[in-house]
Each structure stands twice: as structure tokens, then as C-alpha cells.
Design an enzyme around this catalytic site. Structure first.
Site, PDB file in Angstrom:
ATOM      1  N   ASN A  14       3.673  -1.085   4.475  1.00 14.51           N
ATOM      2  CA  ASN A  14       3.867  -1.315   2.770  1.00 14.51           C
ATOM      3  C   ASN A  14       4.815  -2.491   2.608  1.00 14.51           C
ATOM      4  OD1 ASN A  14       4.186  -1.092   0.369  1.00 14.51           O
ATOM      5  ND2 ASN A  14       5.238   0.642   0.110  1.00 14.51           N
ATOM      6  N   CYS A  32       0.863  -1.053  -0.401  1.00 18.53           N
ATOM      7  CA  CYS A  32      -0.123  -0.169   0.007  1.00 18.53           C
ATOM      8  C   CYS A  32       0.926   1.270  -0.014  1.00 18.53           C
ATOM      9  CB  CYS A  32      -1.131   0.122   1.177  1.00 18.53           C
ATOM     10  SG  CYS A  32      -0.094   0.561   2.836  1.00 18.53           S
ATOM     11  N   SER A  65      11.912  -9.732  -9.762  1.00 16.37           N
ATOM     12  CA  SER A  65      12.992  -8.973 -10.498  1.00 16.37           C
ATOM     13  C   SER A  65      14.382  -9.303 -10.242  1.00 16.37           C
ATOM     14  CB  SER A  65      12.780  -7.352 -10.885  1.00 16.37           C
ATOM     15  OG  SER A  65      13.662  -6.867 -11.811  1.00 16.37           O
ATOM     16  N   GLY A  66      15.600  -9.033 -10.669  1.00 17.39           N
ATOM     17  CA  GLY A  66      16.822  -9.374 -10.120  1.00 17.39           C
ATOM     18  C   GLY A  66      17.579  -8.363  -9.675  1.00 17.39           C
ATOM     19  N   ASP A  72       0.401 -11.014   7.175  1.00 14.09           N
ATOM     20  CA  ASP A  72       1.640 -10.793   8.094  1.00 14.09           C
ATOM     21  C   ASP A  72       1.725  -9.599   8.616  1.00 14.09           C
ATOM     22  OD1 ASP A  72       1.320  -9.286   5.627  1.00 14.09           O
ATOM     23  OD2 ASP A  72       3.348  -9.734   4.681  1.00 14.09           O
ATOM     24  N   LEU A  92      -3.232  -2.015  -2.028  1.00 14.50           N
ATOM     25  CA  LEU A  92      -3.301  -2.994  -3.274  1.00 14.50           C
ATOM     26  C   LEU A  92      -3.562  -4.164  -2.787  1.00 14.50           C
ATOM     27  CD1 LEU A  92      -2.727  -3.356  -6.085  1.00 14.50           C
ATOM     28  CD2 LEU A  92      -0.353  -3.513  -5.806  1.00 14.50           C
ATOM     29  N   SER A  93      -4.692  -4.816  -3.268  1.00 18.03           N
ATOM     30  CA  SER A  93      -4.959  -6.089  -2.544  1.00 18.03           C
ATOM     31  C   SER A  93      -4.330  -7.338  -3.455  1.00 18.03           C
ATOM     32  CB  SER A  93      -6.593  -6.315  -2.611  1.00 18.03           C
ATOM     33  OG  SER A  93      -6.904  -7.579  -2.251  1.00 18.03           O
ATOM     34  N   ILE A  94      -3.543  -8.074  -2.703  1.00 20.35           N
ATOM     35  CA  ILE A  94      -3.066  -9.319  -3.345  1.00 20.35           C
ATOM     36  C   ILE A  94      -3.931 -10.523  -3.102  1.00 20.35           C
ATOM     37  CG2 ILE A  94      -0.738 -10.716  -3.462  1.00 20.35           C
ATOM     38  CD1 ILE A  94      -0.831  -7.748  -4.467  1.00 20.35           C
ATOM     39  N   ILE A  95      -4.688 -10.363  -2.048  1.00 21.31           N
ATOM     40  CA  ILE A  95      -5.485 -11.587  -1.588  1.00 21.31           C
ATOM     41  C   ILE A  95      -6.558 -10.874  -0.823  1.00 21.31           C
ATOM     42  CG2 ILE A  95      -4.266 -12.501   0.181  1.00 21.31           C
ATOM     43  CD1 ILE A  95      -5.660 -14.982  -0.551  1.00 21.31           C
TER      44      ILE A  95
END
Length: 668
Positions: free
Chosen positions: A106, A27, A398-399, A132, A78-81
Site C-alpha cells: 500500500n 490498496c 496536501s500540505g 514500483d 486502487l488502480s492509478i494506472i
């Protein structure tokens, strides 16, 4: 493929695997602590709500505010689940004070399951969600600030304690997630975006005068180093640090994580066990970063780092989508290599080609998202591929971080080429440097003699210098010779005295280039598109393994990242494994000689109101020389032009970017 077009190499989906995800904490956060002499009037709550809207791209799914009589918390989630009762601010407390704490958070904590079990076993902690966030609050309640050392993830959070009336703020060890701070007579505000604090400056009485030393640091480094910003009254909480904020006071900042490189020599005949250790820790990190119930994608440049992450991710999601961007100009695109890498590992692939017209048109919006100028042109194509990826996924891997941890930059091999100078007395080395002075610019050996005459502390500060002092003096209206890169690097070098030179360079990069440029552009350009970026290399467990690698397992005369390449031999295609590092080239050198970017550059200089800080005539002359082809000033020009655009947006108000509304992914 024409510029501006996207190519999708996506076979039809069938039977997409659904993975369980137990966190939804990504978020934008904002917290305001008021002075005891001030009441939290409804207008101040409204002000926080309005300021939070400026970072809606960080969390378009659930905006809101919460307050008591000393603090206002704003958030954009921002909803991931969607987890029941796992909204923000998250309220938690022990049995005798069940709503003692309020958290805005965040990031992602990847070992939260282990933390929750430990807290249950040691303290009988009770949890009411599967998220979490509760693990963070409970860990802080029972372990205090020491809990930060047990968090494995990326995070920036603000935690209000209603009993002690103290706001506890923290950032992750490497600075993956940002956090700005500002204090004025009306109180202290912390937030994910600087623009939110600018919006609250009037209510809090924040000093927004330009920090001229930070401006000079920017022109030297091409980014503003932490904890500075370009305005005196707004600072950044540094990576690996926490702050305590009490009503009426200023933030008290403490560093909790100091990275250390402590090489352990390889045992002859047992080298493979160390390579296997690298492979195992990367596999574990990628597995944890893949936890999601939404489709996870991966950025793929065609280099070793991103290909390794994508190949390991494929083991957990065979339907992985990879994304690449580039330009049509020859030599400025890795699209073909990335496509070949995607095919080799069996990934579904999307490419985006960026035209010069698109590039120029997006610049005002991109600089608005950045908050502070970052003169890295690679962030522009990153913005476009993040926008394209967001049409398909909410999360990408990403790396970033592999070069800093495993010794990937070509410059890390410089101590090998300069080794003969180490045997010269200090006075002789200085004489050699003076001999190089009269030699013509560009003459073979001039740079070697000059750099060989300097100490590591003098010559290396995390990025190649683009301005000489003479050039800086010509461009900066208020140049001060005492404001140098050593303001930033000297305290860091003091911590690494006695280390080998490669470890010292890596250590400098963790505090400069990584957190000042790479992670800023990665976070800002993905969050601009409501896309969550995860970086498995920047994991405490991965760092613990990498930090023990000896000098000769990082760089040799033939290659960089030696041990990492050996560890990845069974995982990534051979054509990638030994490919030279290319970076992400952007054709600004050519575009600043003809076309839309040149026209934009002239117009930006002509319209600028930053003449009290920048000698605009000198910049115009530099652009004329570059256009004529007699000199390559592209990097210096880009540094100044991005600053002028930032000044036009945030200081003059003469440029008002059109900000896109968040994009939602297609249903696959």
C-alpha cells in the site's frame, strides 16, 4: 452558497496533458501467517477474503486473495494506472527462484526508477513490470532490511518469503500509511485496517478486551498513541519500523528510522542559498508526487502549506483542480481565502460547504472508517471534501507535515516567552508554580506562571491538554493517576537530550500529534472515499533539509516557519505568505449549544453502554453546563462523545453505520 452544496469553478477542459505513471500499488492489504500446527483450510482463506471486503474502499478496482500452506494474503487495489502483470500479490524472485516472494503493498515509491537502475547495475536484477512494487521486492532480496532506508515514498507492505517462510512487514518513516498487527493461538495477522483484524479475531483467538490505559491516553491526547489500540490484542506497527513474522511466533519489531534534528548555522551573507535549497527540494518532491496518468488535484485551505504545494503542482499540471471545504458560520471557513489563493495561482477550484445536519449524519460512518477514535473535529469536513474530490480525481496532494518539519505551530514560540524562567533556580521555579495555583481560572498570567514553573518534558506533549487531572478523574470511571502522557513522551524526549527546545518539540510531534492525529485523519478520510492522498512535505529529502535549520530560522518573536516563508516568497501570493496560522476551525462549540449536534450528543450519552469506562452522569452534567453557556466544554465533550460512538459501533454493536460504496470520478 447553501450548506451541503458544492461550487465548481471549472472552465472547460481541452487538451488535458497525460503524464506517465508507473505505479498502481495503493490498496488495502491483509496478511495472515498461521501456526505450523494449523493448516490453511479453505474456510480460513474465505475468512481473509471476507475480512478484506471490509476495506474495499481502499481499493475497489481489484479485490482478491492468494495463499500457500502457511500464509494467506488479501488485497483491495486502487488502480492509478493499469499495467500489465502489475497486479497483487506481486510475485518476484531471482533467476533461480522466480516466484520466491509475494508482496502486498500500500503506497507509492517515488524513487523506484533510480532503485531499479541501481539494482540492475549492482546485481543484474531483472524486472518484468514497470511498477514500483518490484523495486521493493528486489531491493529487499539484495539489500535486506537496509533497503528501507533507500525507499523514498509512503508505504506499508507485507512481503512473504516462500523459502525462509517469513513475513517481512514495514511502514514508511513518518507513518503516512497504517499497519495493524494481531497475534493469537491461530497465528498472526497484519492489515491496513483494524476492522479486518477484528473480523478475524475469532479464528485467531485474538484478545479483544479493552485496554484501559489506552482509553486514558486517548482522553488526554485526543487520539490513541502508537503502538497502542483500544484493544489489548491488536497493536500498530510504529512509523519507521519493520517486523518479522514467522509461523508460530510473535512479530519481532525493529526501528529502522529515527528522525534527528541537527541544526547547521547559516553563514552570514549566504542565507539565500539555504532558502534556495528549500525551494529546490520542495520542487523536486512535488514533481515526483505529481507522476500519474490520472488527473491530480490538491487540497487548498488558503494557508501557506497547501498553497505552496498547489502552486508548485501547477508548474507540472496547469489544469490542476484545487478543493476547499468550510462552514457558513462566520469565522469558521477559509473558503474565501482559498478561492482567492486559487485565483492567484490560476488553479481550477471546487468548494464544498458542510451543514450541521450533514455533519451529524456522517459521524457514524466516519468513526467506522477511523477504526480508533480521533477527537479532531476537522476530520469531518475533510471527509466531505475528499468525497467531493473523488468525483473528479483519484489523487490529491496536501500540505501535511510542513509545521512539524519547518516549525509552524505557534506553541513552538513558547520557549521565547518562557526564557526568563530559565534563569531561575529549579526550586524557585517550582515556588512560582505553586503561587499560580490559588489564582482564579482565566486570570491573566496564571497559565504563564504555571507553565514557566515546569520543564519542557512536563509541559509539552504534542497537543494542548483539554482535561485536567481533576476533570479526568470525574469522567473516567477507572482513572489511574500513574497513567500519564509521559508513558508516551518520556522515551522520545530521551532521544533528544541536549537539543534546542524547538527541535525537541518538533521531534515529539513527529511521534505523537503527526502520526496519531494528522496522518490518521488524512489517510482514513481520503481512503474512505477511495482517494489517494500524497504529502510532498513528508519526504526524506525534504526532511533532510528541514532538519538542518537552526532555531532562529524556524521561529522568531514575530512569526513561525521563517525559513520556509523566505523560500516561498517567489512562489505563493503575498496575502497567503504572511497570513497567521488559523488551523481548521469547526463550530462544535456553537453546535453543542443548539441544533442537531446537541440533540445527537444527548441521545448518544443516554443510549451509551460504556458506563463501566465513562461516568455518563458526569458527561451529561458537562453537556448541560456547556449548553447553558457558563463554560466551554466543547473539546472535552467532543473527545468523550467520539469515544462513546466508537464504543457503540465496535463494542456494543448498537450503532450500525451505513457505509457508502466507493465513488468513481467523472470523466473530465
Amino acid at each position: 452558497m447553501r450548506p451541503g452544496q458544492c461550487q465548481e469553478l471549472l472552465p472547460p477542459l481541452s487538451g488535458r496533458r497525460r503524464e506517465i505513471r508507473h505505479t498502481d500499488a495503493v490498496c488495502g492489504l491483509l496478511a495472515l501467517v498461521t501456526d505450523p500446527a494449523h493448516e490453511v483450510y479453505p474456510s480460513l482463506v474465505d475468512a481473509v477474503s471476507g475480512a478484506s471486503h471490509l476495506m474495499r474502499h481502499r481499493g475497489p478496482d481489484e479485490p482478491g486473495t492468494w495463499n500457500d500452506d502457511r500464509v494467506v494474503l488479501g488485497f483491495n487495489r486502487l488502480s492509478i494506472i493499469d499495467i500489465a502483470h502489475s497486479h497483487q500479490p506481486l510475485r518476484w524472485g531471482p533467476a533461480d527462484a522466480p516466484e520466491r516472494y509475494a508482496l502486498v503493498f500500500n503506497g507509492e515509491i517515488y524513487n523506484y526508477l533510480e532503485l531499479r537502475e541501481a539494482l540492475r547495475a549492482e546485481h543484474g536484477a531483472v524486472f518484468h513490470t514497470d511498477g514500483d512494487g518490484e523495486a521493493i521486492v528486489a531491493a529487499y532480496h539484495y539489500w535486506g532490511a537496509e533497503a528501507l532506508g533507500r525507499l523514498r515514498g509512503m508505504f506499508a507492505f507485507a512481503l512473504w518469503d516462500t523459502v525462509t517462510e517469513e513475513l517481512f512487514c514495514a511502514r514508511d518513516p513518518f507513518g503516512i500509511k497504517p499497519l495493524y498487527m494481531a497475534t493469537g493461538p491461530g497465528g498472526t495477522a497484519v492489515g491496513s485496517e483494524k476492522k479486518c483484524l477484528l473480523d478475524l479475531a475469532g479464528q485467531l483467538g485474538i484478545d479483544l478486551s479493552i485496554d484501559e490505559r489506552a482509553v486514558q491516553h486517548y482522553t488526554v491526547l485526543q487520539y490513541v498513541p502508537e503502538p497502542e489500540t483500544l484493544q489489548h490484542g491488536i497493536r500498530r506497527l510504529e512509523s519507521g519500523s519493520y517486523a518479522r513474522v514467522r509461523p508460530g511466533g510473535t512479530p519481532e519489531v525493529t526501528r529502522y528510522f529515527t528522525p534527528r534534528f541537527a541544526p547547521v548555522a547559516f553563514v552570514a551573507g549566504r542565507e539565500q542559498s539555504r532558502y534556495d535549497e528549500i525551494t529546490a527540494v520542495l520542487e523536486d518532491s512535488v514533481a515526483k508526487h505529481m507522476r500519474a496518468d490520472v488527473t491530480v488535484g490538491s487540497f487548498l485551505s488558503g494557508g501557506i502549506d497547501s498553497t505552496a504545494i498547489a502552486a508548485l503542482a501547477m508548474r507540472h499540471n496547469p489544469r490542476l483542480i484545487t478543493f476547499t471545504t468550510g462552514f457558513e458560520r462566520a469565522g469558521f471557513s477559509e473558503v474565501d481565502v482559498a478561492v482567492a489563493s486559487a485565483e492567484a495561482i490560476g488553479a481550477r477550484h471546487v468548494t464544498k460547504v458542510v451543514s450541521q445536519a450533514e455533519f451529524v449524519e456522517a459521524l457514524p460512518e466516519i468513526v467506522w472508517y477511523l477504526d480508533e477514535p480521533v477527537a479532531d473535529p476537522a476530520l469531518v469536513p475533510l471527509f466531505f471534501i475528499a468525497r467531493e474530490a473523488r468525483k473528479h480525481v483519484k489523487v490529491v496532494l496536501s500540505g501535511e507535515g510542513a509545521d512539524e518539519l519547518f516549525g509552524g505551530y505557534t506553541i513552538y514560540r513558547e520557549p521565547l516567552s518562557l526564557k526568563p524562567f530559565d534563569y531561575l533556580p529549579r526550586g524557585v521555579r517550582k515556588s512560582v508554580g505553586r503561587m499560580a495555583g490559588p489564582l482564579p481560572e482565566g486570570m491573566r498570567g496564571k497559565s504563564l506562571l504555571h507553565r514557566g514553573s515546569q520543564t519542557l518534558e512536563e509541559r509539552y506533549y504534542g497537543n494542548a491538554r483539554s482535561f485536567s487531572d481533576a476533570q479526568l478523574r470525574a469522567v473516567l470511571a477507572r482513572f489511574r493517576p500513574e497513567w500519564t502522557h509521559t508513558d508516551v513522551t518520556a522515551p522520545v524526549y530521551a532521544q533528544s537530550a541536549g537539543w534546542d527546545p524547538v527541535a525537541r518539540m518538533q521531534h515529539i510531534d513527529l511521534f505523537t500529534w503527526l502520526r496519531g492525529d494528522i496522518l490518521v485523519k488524512a489517510d482514513k478520510m481520503t481512503m474512505a472515499n477511495s482517494l489517494e492522498l500524497r504529502v510532498p512535505f513528508l519526504d526524506p529529502e525534504v526532511f533532510a533539509v528541514a532538519s538542518r535549520l537552526p532555531y532562529d530560522q524556524k521561529i522568531t518573536r514575530a512569526t513561525t516557519k521563517y525559513a520556509l516563508r523566505k523560500a516561498l516568497e517567489p512562489i505563493i501570493p503575498p496575502h497567503v505568505l504572511h497570513r497567521p496560522k488559523l488551523g481548521f476551525p469547526v463550530p462544535i462549540r456553537h453546535w453543542l449549544r443548539a441544533g442537531e449536534l446537541l440533540d445527537w450528543a444527548y441521545a448518544t450519552i443516554a443510549a451509551s453502554g460504556a458506563g463501566d469506562l465513562i461516568d455518563l452522569v458526569a458527561v451529561r452534567t458537562m453537556l448541560d453546563e456547556h449548553r447553558a453557556g457558563g463554560a466551554d466544554h466543547s473539546r472535552r465533550l467532543w473527545t468523550v462523545l467520539i469515544f462513546l460512538l466508537w464504543h457503540a459501533i465496535f463494542i456494543e454493536g448498537s450503532v450500525t453505520p451505513t457505509i457508502s460504496e466507493p465513488t468513481y470520478p467523472v470523466q473530465l
